[in-house]
Design a protein around this motif. Structure first.
Motif, PDB file in Angstrom:
ATOM      1  N   ARG A  20       0.827  -1.212   0.000  1.00 29.08           N
ATOM      2  CA  ARG A  20       0.000   0.000   0.000  1.00 29.08           C
ATOM      3  C   ARG A  20       0.859   1.260   0.000  1.00 29.08           C
ATOM      4  O   ARG A  20       0.553   2.235  -0.689  1.00 29.08           O
ATOM      5  CB  ARG A  20      -0.935  -0.004   1.215  1.00 29.08           C
ATOM      6  N   ARG A  21       1.940   1.232   0.786  1.00 28.70           N
ATOM      7  CA  ARG A  21       2.845   2.376   0.831  1.00 28.70           C
ATOM      8  C   ARG A  21       3.463   2.623  -0.546  1.00 28.70           C
ATOM      9  O   ARG A  21       3.518   3.757  -1.037  1.00 28.70           O
ATOM     10  CB  ARG A  21       3.938   2.106   1.873  1.00 28.70           C
ATOM     11  N   MET A  22       3.903   1.542  -1.200  1.00 33.66           N
ATOM     12  CA  MET A  22       4.504   1.668  -2.536  1.00 33.66           C
ATOM     13  C   MET A  22       3.467   2.163  -3.558  1.00 33.66           C
ATOM     14  O   MET A  22       3.791   2.952  -4.441  1.00 33.66           O
ATOM     15  CB  MET A  22       5.062   0.320  -2.996  1.00 33.66           C
ATOM     16  N   GLN A  23       2.216   1.697  -3.413  1.00 37.45           N
ATOM     17  CA  GLN A  23       1.168   2.129  -4.335  1.00 37.45           C
ATOM     18  C   GLN A  23       0.927   3.634  -4.194  1.00 37.45           C
ATOM     19  O   GLN A  23       0.810   4.351  -5.195  1.00 37.45           O
ATOM     20  CB  GLN A  23      -0.126   1.356  -4.053  1.00 37.45           C
ATOM     21  N   ARG A  24       0.865   4.121  -2.944  1.00 37.78           N
ATOM     22  CA  ARG A  24       0.674   5.571  -2.728  1.00 37.78           C
ATOM     23  C   ARG A  24       1.848   6.360  -3.303  1.00 37.78           C
ATOM     24  O   ARG A  24       1.662   7.406  -3.932  1.00 37.78           O
ATOM     25  CB  ARG A  24       0.510   5.867  -1.233  1.00 37.78           C
ATOM     26  N   ARG A  25       3.057   5.832  -3.097  1.00 33.12           N
ATOM     27  CA  ARG A  25       4.238   6.509  -3.637  1.00 33.12           C
ATOM     28  C   ARG A  25       4.181   6.553  -5.171  1.00 33.12           C
ATOM     29  O   ARG A  25       4.490   7.583  -5.783  1.00 33.12           O
ATOM     30  CB  ARG A  25       5.492   5.774  -3.170  1.00 33.12           C
ATOM     31  N   ALA A  26       3.767   5.445  -5.795  1.00 37.39           N
ATOM     32  CA  ALA A  26       3.660   5.396  -7.263  1.00 37.39           C
ATOM     33  C   ALA A  26       2.581   6.361  -7.754  1.00 37.39           C
ATOM     34  O   ALA A  26       2.758   7.025  -8.789  1.00 37.39           O
ATOM     35  CB  ALA A  26       3.348   3.969  -7.708  1.00 37.39           C
ATOM     36  N   GLU A  27       1.457   6.430  -7.022  1.00 41.25           N
ATOM     37  CA  GLU A  27       0.393   7.364  -7.415  1.00 41.25           C
ATOM     38  C   GLU A  27       0.872   8.811  -7.343  1.00 41.25           C
ATOM     39  O   GLU A  27       0.578   9.626  -8.233  1.00 41.25           O
ATOM     40  CB  GLU A  27      -0.848   7.171  -6.541  1.00 41.25           C
ATOM     41  N   ARG A  28       1.617   9.153  -6.293  1.00 45.64           N
ATOM     42  CA  ARG A  28       2.157  10.522  -6.177  1.00 45.64           C
ATOM     43  C   ARG A  28       3.135  10.814  -7.319  1.00 45.64           C
ATOM     44  O   ARG A  28       3.115  11.899  -7.914  1.00 45.64           O
ATOM     45  CB  ARG A  28       2.838  10.723  -4.817  1.00 45.64           C
ATOM     46  N   ALA A  29       3.983   9.842  -7.650  1.00 44.05           N
ATOM     47  CA  ALA A  29       4.938  10.035  -8.749  1.00 44.05           C
ATOM     48  C   ALA A  29       4.195  10.208 -10.074  1.00 44.05           C
ATOM     49  O   ALA A  29       4.575  11.043 -10.908  1.00 44.05           O
ATOM     50  CB  ALA A  29       5.899   8.850  -8.822  1.00 44.05           C
ATOM     51  N   SER A  30       3.122   9.442 -10.256  1.00 42.65           N
ATOM     52  CA  SER A  30       2.325   9.560 -11.475  1.00 42.65           C
ATOM     53  C   SER A  30       1.683  10.947 -11.578  1.00 42.65           C
ATOM     54  O   SER A  30       1.675  11.567 -12.654  1.00 42.65           O
ATOM     55  CB  SER A  30       1.239   8.477 -11.480  1.00 42.65           C
ATOM     56  N   MET A  31       1.156  11.433 -10.457  1.00 39.06           N
ATOM     57  CA  MET A  31       0.549  12.774 -10.459  1.00 39.06           C
ATOM     58  C   MET A  31       1.599  13.839 -10.767  1.00 39.06           C
ATOM     59  O   MET A  31       1.331  14.794 -11.509  1.00 39.06           O
ATOM     60  CB  MET A  31      -0.117  13.059  -9.106  1.00 39.06           C
ATOM     61  N   ARG A  32       2.797  13.698 -10.213  1.00 33.19           N
ATOM     62  CA  ARG A  32       3.860  14.666 -10.508  1.00 33.19           C
ATOM     63  C   ARG A  32       4.203  14.643 -11.999  1.00 33.19           C
ATOM     64  O   ARG A  32       4.396  15.689 -12.627  1.00 33.19           O
ATOM     65  CB  ARG A  32       5.111  14.365  -9.669  1.00 33.19           C
ATOM     66  N   ALA A  33       4.285  13.436 -12.553  1.00 34.26           N
ATOM     67  CA  ALA A  33       4.608  13.310 -13.984  1.00 34.26           C
ATOM     68  C   ALA A  33       3.510  13.946 -14.835  1.00 34.26           C
ATOM     69  O   ALA A  33       3.798  14.634 -15.826  1.00 34.26           O
ATOM     70  CB  ALA A  33       4.792  11.846 -14.344  1.00 34.26           C
ATOM     71  N   ARG A  34       2.226  13.760 -14.494  1.00 35.54           N
ATOM     72  CA  ARG A  34       1.122  14.366 -15.241  1.00 35.54           C
ATOM     73  C   ARG A  34       1.188  15.876 -15.174  1.00 35.54           C
ATOM     74  O   ARG A  34       0.999  16.571 -16.174  1.00 35.54           O
ATOM     75  CB  ARG A  34      -0.233  13.904 -14.675  1.00 35.54           C
ATOM     76  N   ARG A  35       1.448  16.375 -13.956  1.00 40.40           N
ATOM     77  CA  ARG A  35       1.559  17.840 -13.795  1.00 40.40           C
ATOM     78  C   ARG A  35       2.688  18.390 -14.642  1.00 40.40           C
ATOM     79  O   ARG A  35       2.555  19.431 -15.309  1.00 40.40           O
ATOM     80  CB  ARG A  35       1.762  18.207 -12.325  1.00 40.40           C
ATOM     81  N   ALA A  36       3.827  17.705 -14.595  1.00 39.04           N
ATOM     82  CA  ALA A  36       4.970  18.143 -15.354  1.00 39.04           C
ATOM     83  C   ALA A  36       4.667  18.116 -16.857  1.00 39.04           C
ATOM     84  O   ALA A  36       5.012  19.064 -17.585  1.00 39.04           O
ATOM     85  CB  ALA A  36       6.184  17.273 -15.054  1.00 39.04           C
ATOM     86  N   LEU A  37       3.972  17.077 -17.325  1.00 36.40           N
ATOM     87  CA  LEU A  37       3.603  17.000 -18.728  1.00 36.40           C
ATOM     88  C   LEU A  37       2.615  18.109 -19.106  1.00 36.40           C
ATOM     89  O   LEU A  37       2.753  18.760 -20.159  1.00 36.40           O
ATOM     90  CB  LEU A  37       2.995  15.619 -19.028  1.00 36.40           C
ATOM     91  N   ALA A  38       1.647  18.332 -18.226  1.00 35.29           N
ATOM     92  CA  ALA A  38       0.654  19.379 -18.476  1.00 35.29           C
ATOM     93  C   ALA A  38       1.347  20.757 -18.522  1.00 35.29           C
ATOM     94  O   ALA A  38       1.017  21.608 -19.369  1.00 35.29           O
ATOM     95  CB  ALA A  38      -0.432  19.375 -17.415  1.00 35.29           C
ATOM     96  N   MET A  39       2.288  20.993 -17.639  1.00 30.04           N
ATOM     97  CA  MET A  39       3.009  22.263 -17.629  1.00 30.04           C
ATOM     98  C   MET A  39       3.812  22.426 -18.917  1.00 30.04           C
ATOM     99  O   MET A  39       3.874  23.518 -19.493  1.00 30.04           O
ATOM    100  CB  MET A  39       3.959  22.330 -16.415  1.00 30.04           C
ATOM    101  N   ALA A  40       4.417  21.309 -19.384  1.00 28.64           N
ATOM    102  CA  ALA A  40       5.221  21.375 -20.615  1.00 28.64           C
ATOM    103  C   ALA A  40       4.330  21.641 -21.823  1.00 28.64           C
ATOM    104  O   ALA A  40       4.697  22.389 -22.712  1.00 28.64           O
ATOM    105  CB  ALA A  40       6.001  20.071 -20.783  1.00 28.64           C
ATOM    106  N   VAL A  41       3.149  21.057 -21.848  1.00 33.83           N
ATOM    107  CA  VAL A  41       2.229  21.245 -22.968  1.00 33.83           C
ATOM    108  C   VAL A  41       1.669  22.659 -22.962  1.00 33.83           C
ATOM    109  O   VAL A  41       1.510  23.280 -24.016  1.00 33.83           O
ATOM    110  CB  VAL A  41       1.087  20.187 -22.919  1.00 33.83           C
ATOM    111  N   MET A  42       1.388  23.205 -21.788  1.00 32.07           N
ATOM    112  CA  MET A  42       0.783  24.526 -21.668  1.00 32.07           C
ATOM    113  C   MET A  42       1.737  25.624 -22.128  1.00 32.07           C
ATOM    114  O   MET A  42       1.308  26.679 -22.567  1.00 32.07           O
ATOM    115  CB  MET A  42       0.371  24.803 -20.231  1.00 32.07           C
ATOM    116  N   GLN A  43       3.016  25.410 -22.043  1.00 36.25           N
ATOM    117  CA  GLN A  43       3.943  26.495 -22.417  1.00 36.25           C
ATOM    118  C   GLN A  43       4.180  26.536 -23.829  1.00 36.25           C
ATOM    119  O   GLN A  43       4.293  26.217 -24.790  1.00 36.25           O
ATOM    120  CB  GLN A  43       5.272  26.343 -21.647  1.00 36.25           C
TER     121      GLN A  43
END
Length: 107
Positions: free
Chosen positions: A84-107
């Protein structure tokens, strides 16, 4: 000091050093039983069945089986908590990656 032992607390436990028993004057001669036999003790030992003799062993086996099951449950709980701890960590990493991708697309 001359201390004599009693039947319950003999002066010595070595049978060769103990005084022989003398017949009581109130007993008629020849009334005592010739020898003490342990047939009663042997009969009671023979009366114990094999199952009775194995009861402590079976109890020990059951105790060990219970402890092994408890240890396995604890290991399983620890693995679940880690997953469960690893799953939460993976979900947070996935959200960071999405944000980073969204920021890159928006610019």
């Amino acid at each position: 000091m001359n201390i004599t032992g009693t039947i319950d607390r003999p002066l010595t436990h070595d049978p060769k050093k103990q005084a022989p028993m003398k017949p009581s004057p109130s007993e008629p001669i020849g009334s005592a039983i010739p020898d003490f036999t342990t047939t009663g003790a042997n009969d009671s030992r023979e009366n114990r069945t094999r199952e009775m003799q194995l009861i402590p062993e079976a109890l020990a086996r059951a105790h060990m089986r219970e402890r092994l099951q408890e240890a396995e449950r604890e290991r399983q709980a620890a693995r679940l908590a880690t997953a469960r701890r690893m799953q939460r960590r993976a979900e947070r990493a996935s959200m960071r990656a999405r944000r980073a991708l969204a920021m890159a697309v928006m610019q």
